[in-house]
Write an enzyme that holds these catalytic residues in place. Structure first.
Site, PDB file in Angstrom:
ATOM      1  N   PHE A  26       0.855  -1.193   0.000  1.00 57.91           N
ATOM      2  CA  PHE A  26       0.000   0.000   0.000  1.00 57.91           C
ATOM      3  C   PHE A  26       0.886   1.236   0.000  1.00 57.91           C
ATOM      4  CE2 PHE A  26      -2.424  -3.461   1.751  1.00 57.91           C
ATOM      5  CZ  PHE A  26      -3.676  -3.311   1.181  1.00 57.91           C
ATOM      6  N   VAL A  47       2.229  -1.863   4.514  1.00 56.58           N
ATOM      7  CA  VAL A  47       1.976  -0.433   4.383  1.00 56.58           C
ATOM      8  C   VAL A  47       3.315   0.300   4.379  1.00 56.58           C
ATOM      9  CG1 VAL A  47       0.863   1.557   5.477  1.00 56.58           C
ATOM     10  CG2 VAL A  47      -0.176  -0.721   5.660  1.00 56.58           C
ATOM     11  N   CYS A  48       3.494   1.205   3.420  1.00 56.59           N
ATOM     12  CA  CYS A  48       4.761   1.947   3.335  1.00 56.59           C
ATOM     13  C   CYS A  48       4.920   2.884   4.540  1.00 56.59           C
ATOM     14  CB  CYS A  48       4.811   2.771   2.058  1.00 56.59           C
ATOM     15  SG  CYS A  48       6.255   3.858   2.002  1.00 56.59           S
ATOM     16  N   VAL A  49       6.038   2.774   5.209  1.00 56.72           N
ATOM     17  CA  VAL A  49       6.261   3.557   6.434  1.00 56.72           C
ATOM     18  C   VAL A  49       6.310   5.058   6.144  1.00 56.72           C
ATOM     19  CG1 VAL A  49       8.791   3.195   6.323  1.00 56.72           C
ATOM     20  CG2 VAL A  49       7.728   3.839   8.481  1.00 56.72           C
ATOM     21  N   GLY A  56       2.958   6.342   5.039  1.00 57.28           N
ATOM     22  CA  GLY A  56       2.067   6.255   6.194  1.00 57.28           C
ATOM     23  C   GLY A  56       2.304   7.388   7.184  1.00 57.28           C
TER      24      GLY A  56
END
Lengths: 119, 127
Positions: free
Chosen positions: A39, A77-79, A82
């Site tokens: 994501f 999920v991309c840090v 995010g």
């Protein structure tokens, strides 16, 4: 076939997440492997545990969550994306995990096909 | 994360930039993907077409916009061994630009050749 999936848009505002979910579900039902769903961009918002859509509509976050539960699909999920958008460890719905963009590149290397959903 | 990466595989990656640098976040976040991909020793290509050609136009000034000007990053790509930059000729012409208006060394190719090049890639990421 081994698929990697990239979700580039947030839930409800855009069809991308729904289409990606339907694709992943259909691929698994046909016996294919979904190596990872990544994501990115506003796509990280699909991972929020605070989403509460009206009960007479689909629940995008819960759909992903159930896919992870039923088929052990890796939802990443991309840090960095995010952090920009307020998606951190404590805001994650069950089934999602936070990691780096390296996980997307690695999915591109490992999967037979990397399919992106978004504009 | 990177630990379980199989170091043997090298694929042809292409990052396709189609949007203007500001107005949406896509250009900036594609650049973040590109920089990470450099760590994986892959065969990385960048394509600029449609409004994406504006991402590498010289003389960007974002002061009044209140955004960070991230365009210097394109000039730093060489340091990451990312040197395969392709720009679509027609997209430049449609916007009244030439290669001289761009801040980095690129190969200008026709729309037809861009399509051919894309056909040779293993992984294409677009935004």
């Amino acid at each position: 076939m081994k698929f990697g999936i990239l979700v580039n848009e947030g839930p409800y505002n855009h069809q991308a997440s729904d289409s990606a979910y339907q694709f992943a579900k259909a691929a698994i039902e046909k016996g294919h492997e979904v190596y990872r769903v990544f994501f990115y961009y506003d796509g990280v918002l699909n991972a929020t545990r605070f989403s509460e859509p009206p009960t007479d509509d689909r629940n995008v976050v819960k759909n992903w969550q159930k896919l992870a539960e039923d088929h052990k699909v890796d939802l990443v999920v991309c840090v960095a994306a995010g952090l920009r958008r307020g998606i951190v460890e404590s805001s994650l719905a069950p089934g999602f995990r936070i990691s780096g963009l390296g996980q997307l590149i690695e999915a591109g290397i490992q999967a037979d096909r990397l399919i992106a959903f978004g504009d | 994360m990177e630990d379980d990466f199989d170091g043997g595989t090298v694929k042809k990656f292409m990052f396709v930039n189609r949007k203007a640098p500001y107005g949406t976040i896509y250009a900036l976040e594609v650049l973040e993907m590109v920089l990470i991909s450099a760590a994986f020793d892959q065969d990385v290509h960048l394509a600029f077409l449609d409004d994406g050609v504006l991402q590498i136009k010289k003389g960007q000034d974002t002061k009044d916009l209140g955004h960070k000007n991230f365009s210097p990053t394109y000039r730093a790509l060489e340091g990451y061994d990312i040197e395969k930059l392709f720009v679509e000729q027609e997209s430049l012409e449609e916007r009244g630009l030439t290669a001289a208006d761009l801040m980095v060394d690129v190969e200008v190719i026709s729309r037809a050749d861009m399509a051919k090049l894309m056909g040779e890639m293993d992984v294409i990421l677009t935004a």
